[in-house]
Design a protein around this motif. Structure first.
Motif, PDB file in Angstrom:
ATOM      1  N   ILE A  77       0.848  -1.213   0.000  1.00  0.00           N
ATOM      2  CA  ILE A  77       0.000   0.000   0.000  1.00  0.00           C
ATOM      3  C   ILE A  77       0.875   1.251   0.000  1.00  0.00           C
ATOM      4  CG2 ILE A  77      -1.703   1.282   1.339  1.00  0.00           C
ATOM      5  CD1 ILE A  77      -2.673  -1.457   2.417  1.00  0.00           C
ATOM      6  N   THR A  78       1.990   1.215   0.793  1.00  0.00           N
ATOM      7  CA  THR A  78       2.894   2.372   0.863  1.00  0.00           C
ATOM      8  C   THR A  78       3.525   2.654  -0.497  1.00  0.00           C
ATOM      9  OG1 THR A  78       3.395   1.893   3.186  1.00  0.00           O
ATOM     10  CG2 THR A  78       4.949   3.298   1.991  1.00  0.00           C
ATOM     11  N   ASP A  79       3.972   1.607  -1.177  1.00  0.00           N
ATOM     12  CA  ASP A  79       4.581   1.788  -2.496  1.00  0.00           C
ATOM     13  C   ASP A  79       3.584   2.419  -3.475  1.00  0.00           C
ATOM     14  OD1 ASP A  79       6.874   0.696  -1.539  1.00  0.00           O
ATOM     15  OD2 ASP A  79       6.563  -1.302  -2.439  1.00  0.00           O
ATOM     16  N   ALA A  80       2.339   1.971  -3.418  1.00  0.00           N
ATOM     17  CA  ALA A  80       1.334   2.509  -4.338  1.00  0.00           C
ATOM     18  C   ALA A  80       1.082   3.978  -4.067  1.00  0.00           C
ATOM     19  CB  ALA A  80       0.034   1.713  -4.209  1.00  0.00           C
ATOM     20  N   LEU A  81       1.019   4.345  -2.792  1.00  0.00           N
ATOM     21  CA  LEU A  81       0.762   5.747  -2.440  1.00  0.00           C
ATOM     22  C   LEU A  81       1.976   6.619  -2.785  1.00  0.00           C
ATOM     23  CD1 LEU A  81      -1.050   5.288   1.015  1.00  0.00           C
ATOM     24  CD2 LEU A  81      -2.085   6.032  -1.131  1.00  0.00           C
ATOM     25  N   ASN A  82       3.171   6.101  -2.535  1.00  0.00           N
ATOM     26  CA  ASN A  82       4.383   6.866  -2.856  1.00  0.00           C
ATOM     27  C   ASN A  82       4.502   7.107  -4.351  1.00  0.00           C
ATOM     28  OD1 ASN A  82       5.499   7.414  -0.328  1.00  0.00           O
ATOM     29  ND2 ASN A  82       6.358   5.339  -0.158  1.00  0.00           N
ATOM     30  N   LEU A  83       4.087   6.132  -5.150  1.00  0.00           N
ATOM     31  CA  LEU A  83       4.125   6.306  -6.596  1.00  0.00           C
ATOM     32  C   LEU A  83       3.231   7.462  -7.019  1.00  0.00           C
ATOM     33  CD1 LEU A  83       5.052   5.353  -9.374  1.00  0.00           C
ATOM     34  CD2 LEU A  83       3.151   3.709  -9.375  1.00  0.00           C
ATOM     35  N   LEU A  84       2.047   7.551  -6.400  1.00  0.00           N
ATOM     36  CA  LEU A  84       1.162   8.669  -6.722  1.00  0.00           C
ATOM     37  C   LEU A  84       1.761   9.985  -6.270  1.00  0.00           C
ATOM     38  CD1 LEU A  84      -1.567   9.748  -7.698  1.00  0.00           C
ATOM     39  CD2 LEU A  84      -2.522   9.179  -5.454  1.00  0.00           C
ATOM     40  N   ILE A  85       2.366  10.001  -5.044  1.00  0.00           N
ATOM     41  CA  ILE A  85       2.958  11.233  -4.515  1.00  0.00           C
ATOM     42  C   ILE A  85       4.146  11.684  -5.368  1.00  0.00           C
ATOM     43  CG2 ILE A  85       4.201  12.186  -2.523  1.00  0.00           C
ATOM     44  CD1 ILE A  85       2.446  10.341  -0.749  1.00  0.00           C
ATOM     45  N   SER A  86       4.824  10.698  -6.000  1.00  0.00           N
ATOM     46  CA  SER A  86       6.025  11.023  -6.798  1.00  0.00           C
ATOM     47  C   SER A  86       5.695  11.874  -8.016  1.00  0.00           C
ATOM     48  CB  SER A  86       6.724   9.724  -7.236  1.00  0.00           C
ATOM     49  OG  SER A  86       5.941   9.037  -8.212  1.00  0.00           O
ATOM     50  N   PHE A  87       4.433  12.008  -8.358  1.00  0.00           N
ATOM     51  CA  PHE A  87       4.062  12.844  -9.502  1.00  0.00           C
ATOM     52  C   PHE A  87       4.438  14.306  -9.297  1.00  0.00           C
ATOM     53  CE2 PHE A  87       0.352   9.983 -11.138  1.00  0.00           C
ATOM     54  CZ  PHE A  87       1.279   9.000 -11.460  1.00  0.00           C
ATOM     55  N   THR A  88       4.735  14.634  -8.034  1.00  0.00           N
ATOM     56  CA  THR A  88       5.133  16.025  -7.753  1.00  0.00           C
ATOM     57  C   THR A  88       6.647  16.218  -7.843  1.00  0.00           C
ATOM     58  OG1 THR A  88       5.252  15.549  -5.376  1.00  0.00           O
ATOM     59  CG2 THR A  88       3.153  16.361  -6.232  1.00  0.00           C
ATOM     60  N   ASP A  89       7.402  15.137  -7.887  1.00  0.00           N
ATOM     61  CA  ASP A  89       8.872  15.231  -7.912  1.00  0.00           C
ATOM     62  C   ASP A  89       9.356  15.834  -9.246  1.00  0.00           C
ATOM     63  OD1 ASP A  89       8.820  14.048  -5.446  1.00  0.00           O
ATOM     64  OD2 ASP A  89       9.307  12.023  -6.190  1.00  0.00           O
ATOM     65  N   SER A  90      10.352  16.740  -9.156  1.00  0.00           N
ATOM     66  CA  SER A  90      10.936  17.327 -10.388  1.00  0.00           C
ATOM     67  C   SER A  90      12.336  17.874 -10.077  1.00  0.00           C
ATOM     68  CB  SER A  90      10.043  18.455 -10.908  1.00  0.00           C
ATOM     69  OG  SER A  90       9.958  19.513  -9.962  1.00  0.00           O
ATOM     70  N   ASP A  91      13.142  18.083 -11.134  1.00  0.00           N
ATOM     71  CA  ASP A  91      14.465  18.724 -10.997  1.00  0.00           C
ATOM     72  C   ASP A  91      14.676  19.626 -12.210  1.00  0.00           C
ATOM     73  OD1 ASP A  91      15.241  17.023 -13.117  1.00  0.00           O
ATOM     74  OD2 ASP A  91      15.781  15.434 -11.664  1.00  0.00           O
ATOM     75  N   MET A  92      15.846  20.116 -12.336  1.00  0.00           N
ATOM     76  CA  MET A  92      16.119  21.073 -13.415  1.00  0.00           C
ATOM     77  C   MET A  92      15.983  20.412 -14.787  1.00  0.00           C
ATOM     78  SD  MET A  92      16.625  23.944 -11.978  1.00  0.00           S
ATOM     79  CE  MET A  92      17.291  24.854 -13.372  1.00  0.00           C
ATOM     80  N   GLU A  93      16.353  19.114 -14.860  1.00  0.00           N
ATOM     81  CA  GLU A  93      16.353  18.459 -16.159  1.00  0.00           C
ATOM     82  C   GLU A  93      15.008  17.811 -16.494  1.00  0.00           C
ATOM     83  OE1 GLU A  93      19.585  15.742 -16.273  1.00  0.00           O
ATOM     84  OE2 GLU A  93      21.135  17.290 -15.965  1.00  0.00           O
ATOM     85  N   VAL A  94      14.385  17.161 -15.488  1.00  0.00           N
ATOM     86  CA  VAL A  94      13.123  16.447 -15.756  1.00  0.00           C
ATOM     87  C   VAL A  94      12.022  17.015 -14.846  1.00  0.00           C
ATOM     88  CG1 VAL A  94      11.982  14.221 -15.813  1.00  0.00           C
ATOM     89  CG2 VAL A  94      14.432  14.384 -16.325  1.00  0.00           C
ATOM     90  N   PRO A  95      11.089  17.731 -15.414  1.00  0.00           N
ATOM     91  CA  PRO A  95       9.978  18.265 -14.596  1.00  0.00           C
ATOM     92  C   PRO A  95       9.057  17.116 -14.147  1.00  0.00           C
ATOM     93  CG  PRO A  95       9.577  18.713 -16.909  1.00  0.00           C
ATOM     94  CD  PRO A  95      10.960  18.128 -16.830  1.00  0.00           C
ATOM     95  N   GLY A  96       8.373  17.292 -12.977  1.00  0.00           N
ATOM     96  CA  GLY A  96       7.426  16.278 -12.486  1.00  0.00           C
ATOM     97  C   GLY A  96       6.142  16.282 -13.302  1.00  0.00           C
ATOM     98  N   VAL A  97       5.325  15.256 -13.049  1.00  0.00           N
ATOM     99  CA  VAL A  97       4.067  15.098 -13.793  1.00  0.00           C
ATOM    100  C   VAL A  97       3.175  16.311 -13.574  1.00  0.00           C
ATOM    101  CG1 VAL A  97       1.960  13.731 -14.021  1.00  0.00           C
ATOM    102  CG2 VAL A  97       4.170  12.590 -13.738  1.00  0.00           C
ATOM    103  N   ILE A  98       3.061  16.756 -12.334  1.00  0.00           N
ATOM    104  CA  ILE A  98       2.196  17.897 -12.027  1.00  0.00           C
ATOM    105  C   ILE A  98       2.688  19.128 -12.764  1.00  0.00           C
ATOM    106  CG2 ILE A  98       1.514  19.505 -10.188  1.00  0.00           C
ATOM    107  CD1 ILE A  98      -0.083  17.003 -10.154  1.00  0.00           C
ATOM    108  N   GLN A  99       4.037  19.332 -12.771  1.00  0.00           N
ATOM    109  CA  GLN A  99       4.607  20.499 -13.437  1.00  0.00           C
ATOM    110  C   GLN A  99       4.369  20.418 -14.942  1.00  0.00           C
ATOM    111  OE1 GLN A  99       8.743  21.206 -12.492  1.00  0.00           O
ATOM    112  NE2 GLN A  99       8.931  22.990 -13.829  1.00  0.00           N
ATOM    113  N   GLN A 100       4.481  19.230 -15.486  1.00  0.00           N
ATOM    114  CA  GLN A 100       4.245  19.060 -16.919  1.00  0.00           C
ATOM    115  C   GLN A 100       2.788  19.385 -17.280  1.00  0.00           C
ATOM    116  OE1 GLN A 100       5.797  15.403 -18.683  1.00  0.00           O
ATOM    117  NE2 GLN A 100       7.165  15.141 -16.899  1.00  0.00           N
ATOM    118  N   ILE A 101       1.852  18.876 -16.441  1.00  0.00           N
ATOM    119  CA  ILE A 101       0.435  19.162 -16.706  1.00  0.00           C
ATOM    120  C   ILE A 101       0.183  20.647 -16.599  1.00  0.00           C
ATOM    121  CG2 ILE A 101      -1.919  18.826 -15.797  1.00  0.00           C
ATOM    122  CD1 ILE A 101      -1.073  16.000 -14.989  1.00  0.00           C
ATOM    123  N   HIS A 102       0.819  21.320 -15.598  1.00  0.00           N
ATOM    124  CA  HIS A 102       0.623  22.753 -15.412  1.00  0.00           C
ATOM    125  C   HIS A 102       1.127  23.529 -16.632  1.00  0.00           C
ATOM    126  CE1 HIS A 102       0.192  26.545 -13.291  1.00  0.00           C
ATOM    127  NE2 HIS A 102       1.451  26.855 -13.646  1.00  0.00           N
TER     128      HIS A 102
END
Length: 556
Positions: free
Chosen positions: A223-248
């Motif tokens: 369950i933790t892995d599944a939730l962390n995968l969803l939370i990871s959509f917010t992760d981003s850095d200079m080279e690869v933007p996160g999913v949320i940032q891409q959608i924005h």
């Protein structure tokens, strides 16, 4: 009174319309002609049991219909209202019998049960036959005579209701005593079971919650892995933007594009909504992640608690922890009842005693009423018996108290009879002859008619076993009775027939298809010849005709 009879396809009658009059009507005819068919037909419209064998051979349905004048019959309107019937002063009763075994009853063209028809019929007419002569020896019939003469109908109804209430309360008390006694035998076992359930400290819905918490603990990593995968959509850095940032970023680009191409506007709105929904889901996932950490010791406690509850469910053969709570409460209530049983049974006992006292008071009133009427009955009954040719006979009503209340009160009754003053009074069935019982019953019926509101009395060969002067006296009593009510009497005696105001002759006629019964009223010379025929049989003589005229002249 009954004013009209219509009979179709009943026994030997094909179709008949017969008018009936007030006063005393005799019904005569040769033996076997079918005089009792008329009584049987009237019995059906009064609610008697039907027999498909009475349908005329070859017919599919028998119909008996009667018009009855209800004027002056007290309580009839109320009786109609109680049975949801429209009251009419001239009431039409009808019975239909079919060869298929069906029996239908109608009152004023409204279908009714035979029970309702019998209730109405009991207020309209009384059919007295040889069967009633046999009944005179029965205690219940003797008691009904006393109650009728005393006018005890209302009082008896009240007593019966009180007696039934007392009986019901007594049975309830006995049932509760047995139930509590059985429970008392199991008190120790119930206490032990209740103690187990109380120690379990049961809570509503607990097992389902525990099983859900157990499943969470056992699959925490997944369950933790599944939730962390969803939370990871917010992760981003200079080279690869996160999913949320891409959608924005995509949403902002579509917003600019929509200024130049309106069809893109809907895509922009949908993507903006997706961005908001996904952000909300990520926040909710973060909150759930904080609740997932399970202490191994907590998991052990959960599993231990589940084992306890499931063990109780298996022991008591139940399927849900809430049912254990219900069982615990039932056990507690049972023990409370056992503890309070003495007070509970005491209250039930008081209720029984109260209902008994009510019934006892009413039974005493019945006894007083019956005792009074039994004393008042003797002088007029002895006078009538003397008039009917049993002058030396004596009669007594022996009313004795019962040890316990019965459905009829607190009395037993015995009609005692002696044929002359030299003999000992004995139960009437054991001492009286058939002729004496017939005359005694006529005397009783005469007294009953004076105290009853029945508009019609029908005598079916009550003159069996009498003749000569006694027969004339019987006819005289019927004639006097006919001054107040409608009297129909089937008779084979010319002395009685001659005293009637009207005479119906029943005869059997032969046709190609068989024998049939007909009924008609006779008067004048035709009546003279009928009486002469009753006097001498088939041979018609001048002497018989003269004798018949003399009998009729005496009637006038």
């Amino acid at each position: 009174m009954i004013t009209r009879l219509y009979i179709k396809d009943f026994i030997l009658i094909k179709e008949l319309v017969l008018g009936l009059k007030s006063g005393f009507t005799s019904i005569t005819g040769e033996t076997g002609a079918g005089k009792s068919i008329l009584v049987g037909a009237i019995g059906l419209i009064l609610g008697n049991r039907a027999d498909t064998k009475t349908i005329r051979e070859g017919a599919k349905k028998a119909i008996i219909e009667a018009d009855c004048d209800l004027n002056g019959v007290p309580g009839m309107e109320q009786l109609f209202e109680e049975n949801d019937l429209d009251f009419e002063p001239i009431c039409k009763l009808r019975r239909e019998l079919t060869t298929t075994g069906k029996s239908r009853a109608f009152i004023n063209d409204t279908p009714v049960s035979t029970t309702v028809m019998k209730l109405i019929g009991e207020r309209l007419a009384d059919i007295h036959s040889q069967h009633h002569n046999m009944l005179i020896g029965e205690t219940h019939y003797q008691m009904s005579i006393l109650d009728t003469l005393a006018g005890n109908e209302t009082l008896l109804d009240k007593y019966v209701q009180a007696y039934e209430a007392y009986q019901s309360a007594t049975k309830e008390l006995e049932k509760e005593r047995k139930r509590i006694a059985e429970q008392a035998k199991e008190q120790e076992f119930i206490s032990f079971q209740l103690e187990q359930l109380n120690q379990a400290d049961l809570k509503s819905g607990e097992l389902a919650q525990l099983e859900e918490r157990q499943a969470l603990a056992q699959h925490a990593t997944e369950i933790t892995d599944a939730l962390n995968l969803l939370i990871s959509f917010t992760d981003s850095d200079m080279e690869v933007p996160g999913v949320i940032q891409q959608i924005h970023s995509a949403s902002r680009s579509l917003s600019h594009a929509a200024d130049h191409y309106s069809q893109v506007k809907e895509l922009h709105e949908r993507l903006t909504s997706l961005e908001l929904e996904l952000s909300d889901m990520i926040r909710e996932a973060g909150g759930l992640l904080d609740t997932i950490e399970v202490d191994p010791s907590e998991l052990a406690r959960i599993e231990e608690r589940i084992d306890l509850l499931q063990g109780l469910l298996f022991k008591f053969k139940l399927s849900d922890s809430d049912e254990l709570i219900q069982l615990r409460d039932q056990y507690q209530e049972t023990l409370n009842n056992i503890s309070n049983s003495d007070a509970y049974l005491l209250e039930l006992g008081k209720s029984v005693a109260k209902k008994y006292d009510t019934a006892k008071v009413l039974s005493k009133q019945l006894t007083e009423s019956r005792t009074k009427v039994a004393q008042e009955l003797l002088p007029p009954l002895h006078s009538l018996m003397k008039e009917l040719g049993i002058a030396g006979a004596t009669f007594k009503v022996d009313l004795q108290p019962l040890e316990n209340l019965s459905e009829n009160g607190a009395d037993s009754v015995q009609f005692l009879f002696a044929t002359n003053k030299q003999t000992i009074l004995q139960p009437i069935r054991e001492i009286a002859s058939g002729g004496e019982i017939s005359r005694f019953m006529l005397a009783l019926k005469t007294l009953l008619a004076e105290h009853s509101v029945l508009p019609t009395v029908i005598f079916d060969e009550i003159d069996t076993g009498v003749s000569g002067e006694v027969a004339e006296k019987l006819g005289g009593v019927m004639k006097r009775l006919g001054q107040n009510i409608q009297v129909l009497s089937i008779t084979h005696l010319p002395q009685i027939a001659a005293l009637s105001a009207h005479q119906l002759v029943v005869s059997k006629v032969e046709e190609e298809s068989g024998y049939f019964t007909t009924i008609k009223e006779v008067s004048g010379e035709e009546r003279v010849r009928e009486l002469a025929n009753m006097l001498t049989g088939a041979e018609m003589t001048e002497a018989a005709l003269a004798n018949a005229r003399a009998l009729l002249a005496r009637n006038k």
